[in-house]
Design an enzyme around this catalytic site. Structure first.
Site, PDB file in Angstrom:
ATOM      1  N   HIS A 220       3.116  -8.063   6.278  1.00 41.33           N
ATOM      2  CA  HIS A 220       2.079  -7.680   5.364  1.00 41.33           C
ATOM      3  C   HIS A 220       1.805  -7.503   3.602  1.00 41.33           C
ATOM      4  O   HIS A 220       1.950  -8.691   3.191  1.00 41.33           O
ATOM      5  CB  HIS A 220       1.654  -6.142   5.730  1.00 41.33           C
ATOM      6  CG  HIS A 220      -0.271  -6.377   4.917  1.00 41.33           C
ATOM      7  ND1 HIS A 220      -1.024  -7.253   4.316  1.00 41.33           N
ATOM      8  CD2 HIS A 220      -0.811  -4.834   4.406  1.00 41.33           C
ATOM      9  CE1 HIS A 220      -1.195  -6.567   3.440  1.00 41.33           C
ATOM     10  NE2 HIS A 220      -1.432  -5.135   3.496  1.00 41.33           N
ATOM     11  N   HIS A 260       0.481 -18.456   5.541  1.00 43.22           N
ATOM     12  CA  HIS A 260      -0.423 -16.667   5.736  1.00 43.22           C
ATOM     13  C   HIS A 260      -1.805 -17.190   6.768  1.00 43.22           C
ATOM     14  O   HIS A 260      -1.826 -18.189   7.130  1.00 43.22           O
ATOM     15  CB  HIS A 260      -2.295 -17.328   4.083  1.00 43.22           C
ATOM     16  CG  HIS A 260      -1.947 -15.951   3.606  1.00 43.22           C
ATOM     17  ND1 HIS A 260      -3.251 -15.415   4.280  1.00 43.22           N
ATOM     18  CD2 HIS A 260      -2.145 -15.297   2.310  1.00 43.22           C
ATOM     19  CE1 HIS A 260      -3.664 -14.207   3.734  1.00 43.22           C
ATOM     20  NE2 HIS A 260      -2.936 -13.875   2.861  1.00 43.22           N
ATOM     21  N   ASP A 313       2.947 -13.711  -3.287  1.00 48.62           N
ATOM     22  CA  ASP A 313       3.508 -13.154  -3.513  1.00 48.62           C
ATOM     23  C   ASP A 313       5.433 -14.330  -3.162  1.00 48.62           C
ATOM     24  O   ASP A 313       6.311 -13.254  -3.949  1.00 48.62           O
ATOM     25  CB  ASP A 313       3.906 -11.914  -1.809  1.00 48.62           C
ATOM     26  CG  ASP A 313       3.282 -11.041  -1.628  1.00 48.62           C
ATOM     27  OD1 ASP A 313       2.750 -10.554  -2.428  1.00 48.62           O
ATOM     28  OD2 ASP A 313       2.712 -11.279  -0.659  1.00 48.62           O
TER      29      ASP A 313
END
Length: 376
Positions: A220, A260, A313
């Site tokens: 996560h 994702h 990210d």
């Protein structure tokens, strides 16, 4: 009894929401109806936090009053600082989880989750999560905490409390953007955990502790840290192709920062961190970090037809690294940005609460005969 099995609750709608809209096929993200692109380029974290908690964009007067309350809530109660000292050698996410739990013991509204107290606690937590991360970072270095400054915005004050020095404008802009991009993202694992806890009618701090514990997991919140470790291991842009191909030959290996659970196209937040990573890399004379990441993207391009693209990210870690932020603070930074989103999830859950209690489909044996222990 229902027969359908939705492993990992994939594609299952838990509830209705007004907090955010995600279209994974088209790469669309809206916060309460507003495009993430507009918010990323025109808004501030304070304004987005207000939007998350109160449901509308604030007027100038509303934003000024809200910002004043956030600034007033930055100082941590002394018992919380003392708790951080005790566990200062622990991982920052463990410290954050422990300190938020300790905050509950100091919050006058801890057991009151009616609307007004719930929003007061949400504002305080939005301010205090950032302070916890900064205070811990100072203490673990053997330094005393830096008192917050009421003349700095949320991002600037966090950087100031972290280093004791007034941060440059480019660093403040980068962190403000990062906090905005991480503020809310639907029923992600940590927000779902917060909702589950809230659905039991536990308190807000308990829900946020649940969220922090969930965010700590590398599937996560850990991608940014893993991506920067990868970039450091690659070392030079010319080695990216060799590195990616070697990793792909290892059956259990994956390239972090790609793919994702929701998006089948590029994460709409990624473009903003890409631009920030490129600008910072060039301005600071360390262009190779951005070049390494782009080389990895080029090597991974053939997987785009399978819906595997960069996520937010992927570039975030390089931004943090260029700003001199230690790798083990990358996930806590995510938590700082997500704090108002977690609180908004709890507020929304409690507006029309129903205990979240899914089922598990049993696949074990039936009708086994009990054998007394002396006969086994």
């Amino acid at each position: 009894m229902p027969e359908a099995l939705a492993k990992g609750l994939r594609n299952v709608y838990l509830d209705n929401t007004q907090a955010s809209f995600i279209d994974g096929e088209e790469g669309i993200l809206l916060y309460r109806g507003y495009s993430i692109h507009d918010l990323a380029t025109q808004s501030s974290f304070e304004e987005v936090s207000y939007l998350m908690l109160y449901g509308t964009l604030p007027t100038s007067e509303e934003l000024a009053a809200f910002d004043k309350r956030l600034r007033a809530a930055r100082s941590l109660p002394q018992p919380v600082v003392d708790t951080i000292r005790i566990v200062a050698k622990s991982h920052p996410m463990d410290v954050l989880r422990t300190a938020v739990s300790a905050l509950a013991a100091c919050d006058p509204d801890v057991d009151d989750d009616s609307p007004a107290p719930l929003l007061r606690k949400s504002e305080r937590l939005t301010a205090q999560v950032a302070s916890i991360v900064a205070v811990h970072h100072r203490l673990r270095q053997g330094l005393e905490p830096v008192a917050p400054r009421a003349d700095l915005n949320h991002a600037a004050n966090w950087l100031y409390m972290l280093t004791g020095e007034e941060p440059p404008a480019e660093a403040v802009e980068a962190m403000d953007l990062d906090f905005i991009l991480h503020a809310e993202h639907g029923a992600n694992a940590s927000s779902f955990a917060a909702r589950v806890t809230a659905s039991t009618l536990s308190d807000l701090h308990s829900a946020v502790v649940s969220a922090i514990g969930t965010l700590k997991g590398p599937l996560h919140g850990g991608a940014a840290e893993s991506v920067m470790k990868m970039a450091l291991e690659i070392g030079e842009p010319e080695r990216a192709s060799e590195y990616v191909r070697a990793r792909q030959k290892q059956r259990e290996s994956r390239i972090m920062g790609f793919g994702h659970r929701v998006y089948k196209v590029e994460d709409p937040r990624a473009r903003h961190m890409r631009e920030k990573s490129k600008a910072l890399s060039e301005r600071m004379g360390q262009a190779k970090w951005y070049q390494i990441l782009e080389a990895v993207v080029g090597e991974m391009a053939r997987y785009q037809r399978h819906g595997i693209h960069v996520n937010v990210d992927f570039y975030a870690g390089s931004v943090y690294y260029l700003l001199g932020i230690p790798e083990d603070l990358f996930v806590p930074i995510f938590a700082i940005g997500r704090a108002p989103g977690w609180c908004a999830s709890v507020v929304e859950q409690l507006e029309d609460n129903l205990l979240i209690r899914p089922l598990l489909r049993y696949e074990g044996p039936h009708d086994l005969q009990y054998v007394p222990i002396e006969e086994r």
